[in-house]
Design an enzyme around this catalytic site. Structure first.
Site: not given
Ligand code: UN1
Length: 438
Positions: A191, A225
């Site tokens: 991810e 992210c």
């Molecule tokens: C990350 O920032 O590495 O929806 C992923 C969201 C979180 C993001 C996680 N689940 O903001």
């Protein structure tokens, strides 16, 4: 697998009981604000319970398959062996726990390598998982750098699979290292980053857009992210909307995340802060600074960075993900929506997308043109809820399957099929269900 599920649920209860202690660590070590730390502990608990539930549903017994009379066929899921879980500092508890819980729920042993910046949160989490009954030889904590520990783990042929959350570049390197090493062909569940856009047309409600932009771009100091990086505003409403955004940003409080009044905490470390400063310097030349939050006294110590907004002419100015509270605005003309969509698609990422429009046809059209993992319409675009908004992207943003989705655990497992001739001498129909015990 039911026993594993029970242990994960017990860990969820322990996390819940130690919520305050975990929050304090996340705030202190991860620089998260109080509401973010609270949400993070709750998300971690949700992962533990969700994957336990999925394991009970999908892993408890082999699935019987249809076939000709006199023959029985079944398929069962098994753990692959040892999983390496390599996690980021930006969700030091939730993502760390989510990866581990999934790998364990699918029947694996785990070696967990947390981010270098947040080993204490990781250690607290592993202590609670052990306390819940996950044996010490089934879950190991292996803190250290990516270069030393992460690379050694990935190169080790005893590792049967890797779960990774972090940058696209690192995911590529892991993929290459896995391909080069001897031993089993191991799956990589990655991810990674995004170049996340929100597209706003003139039918959108400006007040709502401003609130959603603030949350999406600046919560967690833009260090998610999922965070918004590129705001596309239709020209016809841009002046008014951007003036409102500047007004709202003037009210954002940057500072000590342990204070309840703080909206935006620090940047994770000095290196990350310097990367943001460099990018901001470049944007001063290539774009135009629209607004910048004030930095109150006290923030000169530590790694604070004032959230800011630059107007740029095109997404092509952004060569890589900028991981922090810098928002880029591009204005677009009503007859140029396709150009906007081409530009967003050309980034190659596909993690989150925001659409703000009250015209269903426009929303449908945008969705049909862009290939994005998590799309959000007329709301903010962060904070995906476990089991409700399974999270993860495509293209440069990740491999899937989606974290907290119904098919995530399957990628951590291997499938075995058993076929038995039930009419054969000896009538070994009793062999069916054998895989239960495996
Ligand atoms: C990350 O920032 O590495 O929806 C992923 C969201 C979180 C993001 C996680 N689940 O903001």
């Amino acid at each position: 697998m039911d026993e594993r599920a029970g242990l994960l649920e017990r860990a969820g209860d322990l996390y819940q009981n130690r919520m305050v202690e975990l929050m304090a660590l996340i705030i202190r070590e991860g620089g998260r604000t109080i509401p973010a730390a609270l949400a993070e502990v709750r998300e971690a608990v949700d992962y533990l319970r969700y994957y336990a539930l999925r394991a009970r549903d999908d892993f408890a017994a082999p699935e019987q398959l249809p076939g000709p009379t006199g023959e029985r066929n079944e398929i069962a899921l098994h753990g692959r062996g040892v999983f390496a879980c390599i996690s980021p500092w930006n969700f030091p508890l939730a993502i760390f726990t989510g990866q581990i819980a999934a790998a364990l729920a699918a029947g694996n042993a785990v070696v967990a390598k947390p981010a270098e910046q947040t080993p204490l949160v990781a250690a607290a989490a592993v202590r609670l998982l052990h306390e819940a009954g996950i044996p010490g030889d089934v879950l190991h904590l292996l803190p250290g750098t990516g270069e030393a520990i992460g690379a050694a783990l990935v190169a080790d042929p005893r590792v049967a699979g890797v779960a990774f959350t972090g940058s696209t570049e690192t995911a590529r390197r892991i993929n290459l290292d896995l391909a080069r090493r001897p031993g089993p062909i191991a799956p990589l569940i990655a991810e990674t980053g995004g170049q996340n856009a929100m597209i706003v047309d003139s039918s959108a409600l400006a007040e709502q857009v401003v609130a959603d932009v603030l949350t999406s771009a600046f919560e967690s100091a833009g260090q998610r992210c999922s965070s918004l990086r590129l705001l596309y505003v239709q020209d016809d409403i841009a002046d008014r909307l951007l003036a409102m955004l500047a007004g709202a940003m003037a009210e954002l409080v940057v500072g000590d995340p342990a204070l309840i009044a703080t909206d935006v905490g620090p940047i994770i470390d000095a290196t990350a802060q310097e990367t943001l400063e460099q990018h901001a310097r470049r944007m001063m030349h290539e774009g135009r600074l629209l607004c910048q939050c004030p930095l109150p006294p006290g923030t000169e110590h530590g790694t604070f960075f004032a959230p800011r907004v630059f107007q740029i002419d095109s997404a092509e100015r952004l060569t890589r993900e900028v991981f922090g509270p810098i928002l880029h605005v591009v204005r677009w003309r009503a007859d140029r929506l396709d150009m906007v969509l081409d530009e967003v698609a050309a980034t190659g990422y596909g993690l989150t997308l925001g659409i703000q429009s009250r015209i269903d046809e426009t929303v449908r059209y945008i969705l049909s043109r862009l290939h994005v993992g998590n799309s959000y319409v007329n709301r903010n675009m962060i904070g995906a809820v476990v089991g409700v908004q399974p999270f993860g992207g495509e293209g440069l943003s990740g491999t899937g399957p989606k974290a907290s989705g119904p098919r995530y655990l399957h990628r951590f497992a291997t499938e075995r099929t058993l076929s038995v001739d039930t009419t054969a001498a000896g009538g070994n129909a009793s062999l069916l269900g054998l895989q239960d015990e495996a």
